[in-house]
Design a protein around this motif. Structure first.
Motif, mmCIF file in Angstrom:
data_model
loop_
_atom_site.group_PDB
_atom_site.id
_atom_site.type_symbol
_atom_site.label_atom_id
_atom_site.label_comp_id
_atom_site.label_asym_id
_atom_site.label_seq_id
_atom_site.Cartn_x
_atom_site.Cartn_y
_atom_site.Cartn_z
ATOM 1 N N LEU A 1 0.763 -1.273 0.004
ATOM 2 C CA LEU A 1 -0.072 -0.018 0.051
ATOM 3 C C LEU A 1 0.883 1.077 -0.157
ATOM 4 N N ALA A 2 2.088 1.048 0.094
ATOM 5 C CA ALA A 2 3.106 2.229 0.125
ATOM 6 C C ALA A 2 2.728 3.349 1.081
ATOM 7 N N LEU A 3 2.656 2.695 1.990
ATOM 8 C CA LEU A 3 2.403 3.385 3.503
ATOM 9 C C LEU A 3 3.829 4.131 4.005
ATOM 10 N N PRO A 4 4.049 5.228 4.479
ATOM 11 C CA PRO A 4 5.316 5.746 4.828
ATOM 12 C C PRO A 4 5.397 5.156 6.353
ATOM 13 N N TRP A 5 6.540 4.487 6.564
ATOM 14 C CA TRP A 5 7.142 4.062 7.846
ATOM 15 C C TRP A 5 8.547 4.261 8.017
ATOM 16 N N SER A 6 9.061 4.058 9.132
ATOM 17 C CA SER A 6 10.370 4.112 9.129
ATOM 18 C C SER A 6 11.038 3.397 10.540
ATOM 19 N N PRO A 7 12.334 3.238 10.611
ATOM 20 C CA PRO A 7 12.645 2.420 11.820
ATOM 21 C C PRO A 7 12.575 3.174 13.136
ATOM 22 N N ARG A 8 12.411 4.506 12.818
ATOM 23 C CA ARG A 8 12.112 5.395 14.226
ATOM 24 C C ARG A 8 10.823 4.963 14.574
ATOM 25 N N ARG A 9 9.892 5.151 13.457
ATOM 26 C CA ARG A 9 8.584 5.004 13.922
ATOM 27 C C ARG A 9 8.251 3.569 14.495
ATOM 28 N N GLU A 10 8.983 2.512 13.907
ATOM 29 C CA GLU A 10 8.960 1.149 14.180
ATOM 30 C C GLU A 10 9.164 1.104 15.710
ATOM 31 N N ARG A 11 10.291 1.561 15.975
ATOM 32 C CA ARG A 11 10.665 1.464 17.724
ATOM 33 C C ARG A 11 9.610 2.292 18.541
ATOM 34 N N ALA A 12 9.061 3.444 17.886
ATOM 35 C CA ALA A 12 8.108 4.047 18.759
ATOM 36 C C ALA A 12 6.813 3.033 18.900
ATOM 37 N N TYR A 13 6.602 2.242 17.892
ATOM 38 C CA TYR A 13 5.435 1.538 17.723
ATOM 39 C C TYR A 13 5.522 0.191 18.885
ATOM 40 N N ARG A 14 6.818 -0.092 18.703
ATOM 41 C CA ARG A 14 6.906 -1.387 19.749
ATOM 42 C C ARG A 14 7.109 -0.825 21.164
ATOM 43 N N ALA A 15 7.508 0.329 21.339
ATOM 44 C CA ALA A 15 7.416 0.910 22.793
ATOM 45 C C ALA A 15 5.885 1.202 23.265
ATOM 46 N N PHE A 16 5.312 1.540 22.284
ATOM 47 C CA PHE A 16 3.957 2.006 22.635
ATOM 48 C C PHE A 16 3.110 0.703 23.078
ATOM 49 N N ALA A 17 3.407 -0.287 22.184
ATOM 50 C CA ALA A 17 2.803 -1.743 22.489
ATOM 51 C C ALA A 17 3.319 -2.219 23.646
ATOM 52 N N ALA A 18 4.446 -2.143 24.086
ATOM 53 C CA ALA A 18 4.994 -2.709 25.492
ATOM 54 C C ALA A 18 4.406 -1.943 26.429
ATOM 55 N N PHE A 19 4.208 -0.630 26.454
ATOM 56 C CA PHE A 19 3.746 0.196 27.363
ATOM 57 C C PHE A 19 2.205 -0.667 27.788
ATOM 58 N N TRP A 20 1.307 -0.808 26.740
ATOM 59 C CA TRP A 20 0.196 -1.245 27.093
ATOM 60 C C TRP A 20 -0.040 -2.901 27.488
ATOM 61 N N ARG A 21 1.224 -3.575 27.190
ATOM 62 C CA ARG A 21 1.336 -4.942 27.745
ATOM 63 C C ARG A 21 1.882 -4.703 29.049
ATOM 64 N N SER A 22 2.316 -3.950 29.529
ATOM 65 C CA SER A 22 2.881 -3.781 30.801
ATOM 66 C C SER A 22 2.109 -4.326 32.112
ATOM 67 N N LYS A 23 2.536 -4.914 33.120
ATOM 68 C CA LYS A 23 1.899 -5.286 34.205
ATOM 69 C C LYS A 23 0.975 -4.153 34.863
ATOM 70 N N PRO A 24 1.677 -3.135 35.306
ATOM 71 C CA PRO A 24 0.753 -2.052 35.754
ATOM 72 C C PRO A 24 -0.419 -1.395 35.140
ATOM 73 N N VAL A 25 -0.306 -1.514 33.667
ATOM 74 C CA VAL A 25 -1.295 -0.956 32.851
ATOM 75 C C VAL A 25 -2.363 -2.093 32.722
ATOM 76 N N ASN A 26 -2.057 -3.223 32.695
ATOM 77 C CA ASN A 26 -3.208 -4.357 32.727
ATOM 78 C C ASN A 26 -3.575 -4.526 34.260
ATOM 79 N N TRP A 27 -2.960 -4.335 35.276
ATOM 80 C CA TRP A 27 -3.650 -4.212 36.362
ATOM 81 C C TRP A 27 -4.576 -3.180 36.547
ATOM 82 N N VAL A 28 -4.394 -2.149 36.179
ATOM 83 C CA VAL A 28 -5.491 -0.909 36.131
ATOM 84 C C VAL A 28 -6.541 -1.542 35.468
ATOM 85 N N TRP A 29 -6.489 -1.590 34.061
ATOM 86 C CA TRP A 29 -7.475 -2.059 33.223
ATOM 87 C C TRP A 29 -8.321 -3.339 33.713
ATOM 88 N N ASP A 30 -7.807 -4.085 34.229
ATOM 89 C CA ASP A 30 -8.560 -5.394 34.890
ATOM 90 C C ASP A 30 -9.508 -4.934 36.097
#
Length: 287
Positions: A240-269
């Motif tokens: 689809l020729a969507l713009p992306w970069s290694p920097r954005r990939e790192r940001a996305y992975r950090a964003f996902a890791a934040f949501w997977r973290s135990k404190p966030v899941n503890w609050v969500w549950d």
């Protein structure tokens, strides 16, 4: 004797699947309101199958009123999962598609109920559950993935469509998924339209004043582009020729890791059910 044989065949046909219900992982994840974090991943991938994208192009209000199309499509699919076998929500979804057929640009025919086309649409929802849970909730074990897939077979059977394309187990589903992405899907115009806002900005929604949108758009558009592009498989992103970069990939992975973290899941549950789950999941669990 014939009736007994038919009953035996019916029973054996479900021996290879797991039930849906309050103990199932599909129920746990499919109606979770954090699902918005993956963006429109399943819809975009669905429309990258040429036959399905063409059906949307020819028959849907997707282009004239995207929100209406989404609002009409989501409830019956959700209730196929969170309803019961006796509700027949799946067969209603199937019957919505009986007249969706026509000609491809090369002159071949398409039909929404073609088993290969219909199963691909379902597969994107199954993969949505797998991707969302593993990326934004908790790392899934191999057993979790197998369990989700076997539950999804019960889900698919509620549509009453041919099971011919349905892989037997999760390993076979993985092979199917990789083959579809590597060899079959394309940058169909419907899919390209669906992600056009990544580079052009989201059009002002109906009911939002121009002034309000001028204030919201500078925040909303970058977030929508980030979630949409990051939430797609690399192969789809490239097609689809969507713009992306290694920097954005790192940001996305950090964003996902934040949501997977135990404190966030503890609050969500510990949030109320009405905040954690959509209305269809709430109905299912309530029942």
């Amino acid at each position: 004797m014939t009736e007994l044989a038919e009953n035996d065949r019916s029973a054996s046909a479900s021996d290879d699947a797991l039930p849906l219900g309050p103990e199932s992982l599909v129920w746990r994840y499919f109606g979770d309101n954090r699902m918005y974090l993956i963006g429109p991943r399943p819809a975009v991938l669905q429309n990258m199958l040429a036959e399905l994208g063409q059906g949307v192009l020819d028959h849907s209000v997707f282009f004239s009123d995207t929100a209406a199309r989404v609002k009409r499509s989501i409830p019956p699919i959700m209730m196929t999962v969170y309803g019961t076998d006796d509700d027949d929500e799946g067969t209603r979804v199937r019957d919505f598609h009986r007249d969706i057929k026509g000609d491809m640009p090369d002159g071949s025919r398409y039909h929404a109920l073609d088993p290969d086309t219909y199963f691909w649409a379902h597969a994107t929802f199954v993969e949505q559950v797998l991707y969302f849970a593993d990326t934004f909730v908790t790392r899934l074990t191999d057993a979790d993935k197998e369990r989700i897939y076997l539950e999804s077979k019960t889900w698919y059977r509620r549509y009453g469509v041919s099971e011919r394309p349905m892989p037997a187990d999760y390993a076979a589903f993985q092979r199917y998924w990789e083959r579809m992405l590597d060899q079959i899907v394309v940058a169909h115009p419907t899919a390209q339209y669906g992600v056009g806002y990544v580079t052009k900005g989201f059009p002002r929604p109906k009911g939002v004043s121009p002034l309000a949108w001028s204030l919201l758009a500078p925040v909303f558009n970058p977030v929508a582009a980030f979630l949409t592009t990051g939430g797609l498989p690399p192969r789809a992103r490239d097609l689809l020729a969507l713009p992306w970069s290694p920097r954005r990939e790192r940001a996305y992975r950090a964003f996902a890791a934040f949501w997977r973290s135990k404190p966030v899941n503890w609050v969500w549950d510990r949030l109320p059910m009405r905040l954690r789950y959509n209305e269809f999941a709430q109905v299912g669990y309530g029942r």
